[in-house]
Design a protein around this motif. Structure first.
Motif, PDB file in Angstrom:
ATOM      1  N   PRO A   1      -4.694 -28.352   1.248  1.00 24.55           N
ATOM      2  CA  PRO A   1      -5.314 -27.102   0.602  1.00 24.55           C
ATOM      3  C   PRO A   1      -5.287 -25.762   1.446  1.00 24.55           C
ATOM      4  CG  PRO A   1      -6.760 -28.541   1.176  1.00 24.55           C
ATOM      5  CD  PRO A   1      -5.524 -29.329   1.734  1.00 24.55           C
ATOM      6  N   ASP A   2      -4.748 -24.931   0.828  1.00 16.10           N
ATOM      7  CA  ASP A   2      -4.787 -23.351   1.709  1.00 16.10           C
ATOM      8  C   ASP A   2      -4.521 -23.476   3.166  1.00 16.10           C
ATOM      9  OD1 ASP A   2      -5.272 -20.839   1.895  1.00 16.10           O
ATOM     10  OD2 ASP A   2      -7.452 -21.137   2.398  1.00 16.10           O
ATOM     11  N   PRO A   3      -3.086 -23.662   3.344  1.00 20.45           N
ATOM     12  CA  PRO A   3      -2.500 -23.922   4.741  1.00 20.45           C
ATOM     13  C   PRO A   3      -2.148 -22.356   5.345  1.00 20.45           C
ATOM     14  CG  PRO A   3      -0.735 -24.101   3.206  1.00 20.45           C
ATOM     15  CD  PRO A   3      -1.874 -24.093   2.431  1.00 20.45           C
ATOM     16  N   LEU A   4      -2.333 -22.382   6.567  1.00 26.12           N
ATOM     17  CA  LEU A   4      -1.872 -21.074   7.325  1.00 26.12           C
ATOM     18  C   LEU A   4      -0.777 -20.985   7.592  1.00 26.12           C
ATOM     19  CD1 LEU A   4      -3.034 -18.793   9.038  1.00 26.12           C
ATOM     20  CD2 LEU A   4      -3.285 -20.211  11.076  1.00 26.12           C
ATOM     21  N   ILE A   5      -0.028 -19.588   7.228  1.00 24.93           N
ATOM     22  CA  ILE A   5       1.420 -19.693   7.295  1.00 24.93           C
ATOM     23  C   ILE A   5       1.350 -18.907   8.711  1.00 24.93           C
ATOM     24  CG2 ILE A   5       3.382 -18.567   6.326  1.00 24.93           C
ATOM     25  CD1 ILE A   5       2.198 -20.726   4.651  1.00 24.93           C
ATOM     26  N   VAL A   6       2.335 -19.533   9.727  1.00 29.22           N
ATOM     27  CA  VAL A   6       2.445 -18.894  11.101  1.00 29.22           C
ATOM     28  C   VAL A   6       3.826 -18.390  11.020  1.00 29.22           C
ATOM     29  CG1 VAL A   6       2.343 -19.148  13.695  1.00 29.22           C
ATOM     30  CG2 VAL A   6       0.778 -20.340  12.106  1.00 29.22           C
ATOM     31  N   ILE A   7       4.096 -17.077  11.026  1.00 26.18           N
ATOM     32  CA  ILE A   7       5.494 -16.440  11.031  1.00 26.18           C
ATOM     33  C   ILE A   7       5.931 -16.194  12.558  1.00 26.18           C
ATOM     34  CG2 ILE A   7       6.842 -14.732  10.347  1.00 26.18           C
ATOM     35  CD1 ILE A   7       4.774 -14.133   7.925  1.00 26.18           C
TER      36      ILE A   7
END
Length: 139
Positions: free
Chosen positions: A98-104
């Motif tokens: 649920p609701d992952p953090l996207i690291v660019i």
């Protein structure tokens, strides 16, 4: 016959002091009633580059953007850099988390459009939490 002989010829003159007073009142009025435009900026919380590297969290999805515009989601290279393809790759990488953090992690020479496409894909996939990775500077 010259009837005006006794009188000197009066030159018309403009009194500047009342005109200056009026202009100052107009300037003060304009200064008080003018509304100044406030340019709204994009507020971005930039990560600290000198801080220790954080341990990798299990709820993160790492997205790399190369200088050529190629997108890699959790070490899986995508077929193209279109927003729909990236969104599908993000959903596949997230699985049931649920609701992952996207690291660019974008290359310094990557185009701005490539990074914006990744951000749009994250929004389209329903992942509003986005962060950017930086390199640690050597002091």
């Amino acid at each position: 016959m010259d009837f005006r002989r006794g009188r000197g010829r009066e030159e018309p003159e403009i009194n500047l002091i009342p005109m200056i007073d009026v202009l100052l009142v107009i300037i003060i009025f304009l200064m008080l009633t003018t509304t100044y435009s406030r340019f709204s900026g994009l507020e971005i919380n930039l990560p600290q580059a000198d801080a220790e590297q954080k341990q990798e969290k299990p709820n993160e999805i790492n997205v790399a953007v190369t200088a050529a515009g190629q997108v890699v989601v959790d070490k899986q290279t995508l077929a193209n850099g279109e927003v729909g393809t990236i969104a599908e790759g993000l959903k596949r990488a997230a699985g049931d988390r649920p609701d992952p953090l996207i690291v660019i992690s974008a290359d310094a020479k990557a185009t701005h459009q490539s990074v914006v496409d990744v951000m749009q894909a994250a929004q389209a996939a329903g992942y509003p939490h986005i962060s950017f990775a930086t390199q640690q500077t050597g002091h």
